[in-house]
Design a protein around this motif. Structure first.
Motif, mmCIF file in Angstrom:
data_model
loop_
_atom_site.group_PDB
_atom_site.id
_atom_site.type_symbol
_atom_site.label_atom_id
_atom_site.label_comp_id
_atom_site.label_asym_id
_atom_site.label_seq_id
_atom_site.Cartn_x
_atom_site.Cartn_y
_atom_site.Cartn_z
ATOM 1 N N THR A 291 165.517 7.501 11.147
ATOM 2 C CA THR A 291 164.342 6.691 10.806
ATOM 3 C C THR A 291 164.169 6.475 9.297
ATOM 4 O O THR A 291 163.237 5.790 8.877
ATOM 5 C CB THR A 291 163.041 7.344 11.334
ATOM 6 N N ALA A 292 165.045 7.076 8.485
ATOM 7 C CA ALA A 292 164.806 7.078 7.032
ATOM 8 C C ALA A 292 164.653 5.667 6.464
ATOM 9 O O ALA A 292 163.768 5.405 5.644
ATOM 10 C CB ALA A 292 165.933 7.823 6.331
ATOM 11 N N ARG A 293 165.503 4.742 6.937
ATOM 12 C CA ARG A 293 165.470 3.392 6.352
ATOM 13 C C ARG A 293 164.128 2.705 6.599
ATOM 14 O O ARG A 293 163.508 2.157 5.697
ATOM 15 C CB ARG A 293 166.611 2.554 6.946
ATOM 16 N N GLY A 294 163.675 2.782 7.824
ATOM 17 C CA GLY A 294 162.402 2.142 8.164
ATOM 18 C C GLY A 294 161.228 2.839 7.497
ATOM 19 O O GLY A 294 160.310 2.198 6.977
ATOM 20 N N LEU A 295 161.272 4.168 7.486
ATOM 21 C CA LEU A 295 160.127 4.890 6.923
ATOM 22 C C LEU A 295 160.078 4.765 5.405
ATOM 23 O O LEU A 295 158.996 4.783 4.798
ATOM 24 C CB LEU A 295 160.137 6.351 7.364
ATOM 25 N N ALA A 296 161.254 4.592 4.758
ATOM 26 C CA ALA A 296 161.270 4.361 3.296
ATOM 27 C C ALA A 296 160.414 3.140 2.990
ATOM 28 O O ALA A 296 159.644 3.113 2.023
ATOM 29 C CB ALA A 296 162.704 4.139 2.823
ATOM 30 N N GLU A 297 160.528 2.149 3.875
ATOM 31 C CA GLU A 297 159.783 0.904 3.649
ATOM 32 C C GLU A 297 158.272 1.142 3.727
ATOM 33 O O GLU A 297 157.512 0.637 2.896
ATOM 34 C CB GLU A 297 160.202 -0.120 4.704
ATOM 35 N N ILE A 298 157.861 1.932 4.656
ATOM 36 C CA ILE A 298 156.414 2.156 4.799
ATOM 37 C C ILE A 298 155.899 3.077 3.677
ATOM 38 O O ILE A 298 154.821 2.853 3.141
ATOM 39 C CB ILE A 298 156.065 2.648 6.227
ATOM 40 N N PHE A 299 156.705 4.081 3.287
ATOM 41 C CA PHE A 299 156.288 4.927 2.157
ATOM 42 C C PHE A 299 156.169 4.082 0.886
ATOM 43 O O PHE A 299 155.280 4.277 0.068
ATOM 44 C CB PHE A 299 157.289 6.062 1.904
ATOM 45 N N ALA A 300 157.102 3.126 0.741
ATOM 46 C CA ALA A 300 157.170 2.325 -0.496
ATOM 47 C C ALA A 300 155.912 1.455 -0.685
ATOM 48 O O ALA A 300 155.644 0.993 -1.780
ATOM 49 C CB ALA A 300 158.412 1.447 -0.476
ATOM 50 N N GLU A 301 155.153 1.276 0.405
ATOM 51 C CA GLU A 301 153.926 0.470 0.265
ATOM 52 C C GLU A 301 152.901 1.166 -0.627
ATOM 53 O O GLU A 301 152.061 0.528 -1.246
ATOM 54 C CB GLU A 301 153.307 0.198 1.650
ATOM 55 N N SER A 302 152.969 2.515 -0.714
ATOM 56 C CA SER A 302 151.964 3.195 -1.540
ATOM 57 C C SER A 302 152.564 4.142 -2.583
ATOM 58 O O SER A 302 151.852 4.648 -3.438
ATOM 59 C CB SER A 302 151.002 3.976 -0.638
ATOM 60 N N ILE A 303 153.872 4.369 -2.508
ATOM 61 C CA ILE A 303 154.489 5.335 -3.440
ATOM 62 C C ILE A 303 155.742 4.697 -4.037
ATOM 63 O O ILE A 303 156.469 3.985 -3.328
ATOM 64 C CB ILE A 303 154.909 6.635 -2.678
ATOM 65 N N ASP A 304 156.004 4.982 -5.318
ATOM 66 C CA ASP A 304 157.238 4.490 -5.937
ATOM 67 C C ASP A 304 158.381 5.391 -5.448
ATOM 68 O O ASP A 304 158.517 6.528 -5.919
ATOM 69 C CB ASP A 304 157.096 4.549 -7.464
ATOM 70 N N GLU A 315 149.230 14.576 -4.076
ATOM 71 C CA GLU A 315 148.496 13.534 -3.348
ATOM 72 C C GLU A 315 149.478 12.626 -2.580
ATOM 73 O O GLU A 315 149.252 12.260 -1.427
ATOM 74 C CB GLU A 315 147.681 12.721 -4.372
ATOM 75 N N GLU A 316 150.589 12.279 -3.250
ATOM 76 C CA GLU A 316 151.587 11.404 -2.608
ATOM 77 C C GLU A 316 152.281 12.126 -1.439
ATOM 78 O O GLU A 316 152.575 11.508 -0.409
ATOM 79 C CB GLU A 316 152.607 10.933 -3.650
ATOM 80 N N ARG A 317 152.493 13.417 -1.600
ATOM 81 C CA ARG A 317 153.091 14.187 -0.483
ATOM 82 C C ARG A 317 152.146 14.162 0.712
ATOM 83 O O ARG A 317 152.550 13.980 1.859
ATOM 84 C CB ARG A 317 153.331 15.645 -0.906
ATOM 85 N N LYS A 318 150.867 14.309 0.411
ATOM 86 C CA LYS A 318 149.845 14.283 1.478
ATOM 87 C C LYS A 318 149.871 12.945 2.211
ATOM 88 O O LYS A 318 149.775 12.889 3.433
ATOM 89 C CB LYS A 318 148.462 14.482 0.855
ATOM 90 N N GLN A 319 149.993 11.888 1.401
ATOM 91 C CA GLN A 319 150.036 10.541 2.003
ATOM 92 C C GLN A 319 151.199 10.431 2.985
ATOM 93 O O GLN A 319 151.077 9.858 4.067
ATOM 94 C CB GLN A 319 150.244 9.488 0.918
ATOM 95 N N MET A 320 152.358 11.001 2.587
ATOM 96 C CA MET A 320 153.531 10.934 3.471
ATOM 97 C C MET A 320 153.299 11.736 4.750
ATOM 98 O O MET A 320 153.664 11.303 5.852
ATOM 99 C CB MET A 320 154.782 11.418 2.729
ATOM 100 N N VAL A 321 152.649 12.881 4.611
ATOM 101 C CA VAL A 321 152.327 13.692 5.794
ATOM 102 C C VAL A 321 151.425 12.880 6.730
ATOM 103 O O VAL A 321 151.665 12.792 7.943
ATOM 104 C CB VAL A 321 151.641 15.018 5.385
ATOM 105 N N HIS A 322 150.402 12.260 6.143
ATOM 106 C CA HIS A 322 149.475 11.466 6.959
ATOM 107 C C HIS A 322 150.209 10.342 7.682
ATOM 108 O O HIS A 322 149.936 10.061 8.849
ATOM 109 C CB HIS A 322 148.350 10.895 6.091
ATOM 110 N N LEU A 323 151.128 9.705 6.978
ATOM 111 C CA LEU A 323 151.874 8.610 7.609
ATOM 112 C C LEU A 323 152.738 9.131 8.755
ATOM 113 O O LEU A 323 152.787 8.536 9.831
ATOM 114 C CB LEU A 323 152.742 7.893 6.572
ATOM 115 N N LEU A 324 153.420 10.266 8.535
ATOM 116 C CA LEU A 324 154.278 10.803 9.608
ATOM 117 C C LEU A 324 153.462 11.192 10.837
ATOM 118 O O LEU A 324 153.952 11.159 11.966
ATOM 119 C CB LEU A 324 155.062 12.020 9.102
ATOM 120 N N LYS A 325 152.209 11.565 10.616
ATOM 121 C CA LYS A 325 151.344 11.928 11.749
ATOM 122 C C LYS A 325 150.690 10.702 12.384
ATOM 123 O O LYS A 325 150.122 10.803 13.471
ATOM 124 C CB LYS A 325 150.235 12.893 11.297
ATOM 125 N N ALA A 326 150.737 9.554 11.673
ATOM 126 C CA ALA A 326 150.059 8.359 12.219
ATOM 127 C C ALA A 326 150.692 7.096 11.638
ATOM 128 O O ALA A 326 150.092 6.406 10.815
ATOM 129 C CB ALA A 326 148.565 8.417 11.888
#
Ligand SMILES: Cc1cc2nc3c(=O)[nH]c(=O)nc-3n(C[C@H](O)[C@H](O)[C@H](O)COP(=O)(O)OP(=O)(O)OC[C@H]3O[C@@H](n4cnc5c(N)ncnc54)[C@H](O)[C@@H]3O)c2cc1C
Length: 401
Positions: A291-304, A315-326
């Motif tokens: 899933t790395a390729r697809g999820l990189a795209e969604i992480f990139a919406e809020s993190i460089d 804070e950015e790590r937290k955001q990634m955790v939140h995304l993986l959970k939802a």
């Protein structure tokens, strides 16, 4: 084929008219070419409960030809069945073509006259009875007629809804089909990047206008148009209702059995191992395989994601955790009949004598399989309904002798 074979076995003279050049086109693509031939649930009550509102109507049919009979039918004809996860039964060769071959032999052994490439184009009826059917310039007459023309899903296999049209003209109610076991289309591009990836133990939660509707856990297959796989296919009938209520969104919990804290620690551990790497090159270490390729795209919406992992903030790590959970998705609709496994719709069972599969409106007409309005989950339930209703129609058509 099972109706024709059974009627012939009882000594009836049978003609089978098939529109396609070959018999069993849909059957030969069933179960991804492996044919999930039945569901091996041995308890009749539990089995029939899967058919929802149709349960009460089906006892008599399944009593005459149930799951055990399906097993003995195919096994006695040289095709043993094997039971896999979720009680799904397959031919042990895992080839749908072998199921078609058994039925062809059954028909052939009974000396059924088979005319392929012979679409029925007209039904002749008078005084509540069918008097003949035409195919091209020829008209055929019989004592009894069995319609087994299927529904409307995957029309390229021959099921173009002809029978439903005839039944309506003959005075039957025909409920409008909705594709019921069907993939979902989604808006988000990131999910399409995962096309081909199949993930077990995912939890998906659906919302209507932001309000939680229901959650399911199971296997999701990402496709180039959206989501498929058993979990999605079996949720589709509920999503139909939601789509009528407002904007339908969903979240996927990629780690339903891991809490946020543990997931955060997993990311920290991955970062510790890859201190000098860019985040985008380290994502595969803490997301589900593939899933790395697809999820990189969604992480990139809020993190460089081009920055080094050591400069990713808490804070950015937290955001990634939140995304993986939802992981957020917008459900744009159901895929159409071209991708449906079954469509419901058809004749309500109240209009059929379920002891014989005879129409209550046209006294010399029987009907089977996908022509009947029965919602059911995936897992072999559709074909079992075909074997049961088909055999019973063949058992009674043409009189009791
Ligand atoms: C992709 C796919 C996979 C599936 N996999 C499974 C599975 O693994 N397990 C399961 O239980 N169910 C599965 N199903 C559902 C199952 O295949 C159907 O429920 C079943 O085939 C319905 O059988 P039927 O005899 O009612 O109709 P059909 O199989 O649709 O057969 C109808 C036949 O009538 C013919 N016909 C139609 N109109 C005319 C006409 N005017 N004149 C002459 N002939 C006509 C058609 O050409 C066709 O051969 C699957 C369905 C699809 C689309």
């Amino acid at each position: 084929m099972i109706s024709a074979g059974r009627a012939a076995e009882r000594g009836k003279r049978v003609l089978l008219l098939e529109k396609n050049k070959r018999l069993g086109e849909k059957l030969s693509i069933s179960g991804g070419g492996r044919c999930n031939i039945t569901n091996a649930e041995q308890d009749q009550h539990t089995l029939l409960r899967a058919y929802g509102k149709a349960e009460q109507f089906l006892y008599s049919v399944f009593f005459q030809f149930g799951v055990k009979d399906t097993f003995s039918f195919f096994e006695s004809k040289g095709l043993p069945l094997v039971v896999q996860a979720r009680k799904r039964a397959f031919p042990n060769t895992e080839k749908a073509a072998d199921v078609v071959a058994v039925l062809k032999r059954y028909v052939c052994d009974g000396e059924v006259e088979v005319l392929t490439g012979s679409p029925v184009t007209r039904i002749h009826a008078a005084d509540g009875a069918i008097t003949g059917v035409s195919s091209g310039t020829k008209t055929y007459h019989a004592t009894d007629y069995i319609f087994a023309t299927g529904g409307v899903s995957h029309p390229e296999t021959g099921s173009t809804g002809d029978g439903l049209h005839w039944l309506a003209k003959l005075g039957h109610t025909v409920l409008q089909p909705t594709p019921s076991i069907v993939p979902l289309s989604v808006k988000e591009e990131w999910s399409k990047k995962l096309a081909g990836v199949s993930l077990s133990f995912m939890k998906i939660t659906f919302f209507v206008d932001g309000k939680k509707a229901f959650s399911e856990t199971g296997k999701i297959l990402f496709t180039h148009f959206g989501l498929s796989g058993p979990l999605i296919l079996n949720s589709a009938h509920k999503v139909v209702g939601l789509l009528e209520g407002g904007l339908v969104t969903a979240t996927i919990d990629a780690y339903p059995h891991t809490d946020m804290g543990a997931l955060g620690s997993r990311i920290v551990a991955a970062f510790d191992k890859n201190k000098n790497k860019a985040l985008k090159n380290c994502i595969k270490e803490f997301v589900p395989d593939g899933t790395a390729r697809g999820l990189a795209e969604i992480f990139a919406e809020s993190i460089d994601i081009t920055k080094k992992v050591h400069s990713v903030s808490k804070e950015e790590r937290k955001q990634m955790v939140h995304l993986l959970k939802a992981l957020p998705l917008t459900i744009t609709g159901l895929m159409g009949f071209d991708r449906a496994v079954v469509a419901d719709g058809g004749v309500p069972l109240t209009e059929v004598d379920m002891r014989t599969m005879r129409s209550k409106k046209v006294h010399n007409l029987y009907m089977t399989g996908d022509l009947l309005h029965v919602s059911r989950p995936s897992g072999g339930f559709s074909l079992q309904l075909c074997w049961s209703s088909g055999f019973v129609a063949g058992e009674h058509a043409g009189g009791s002798k």
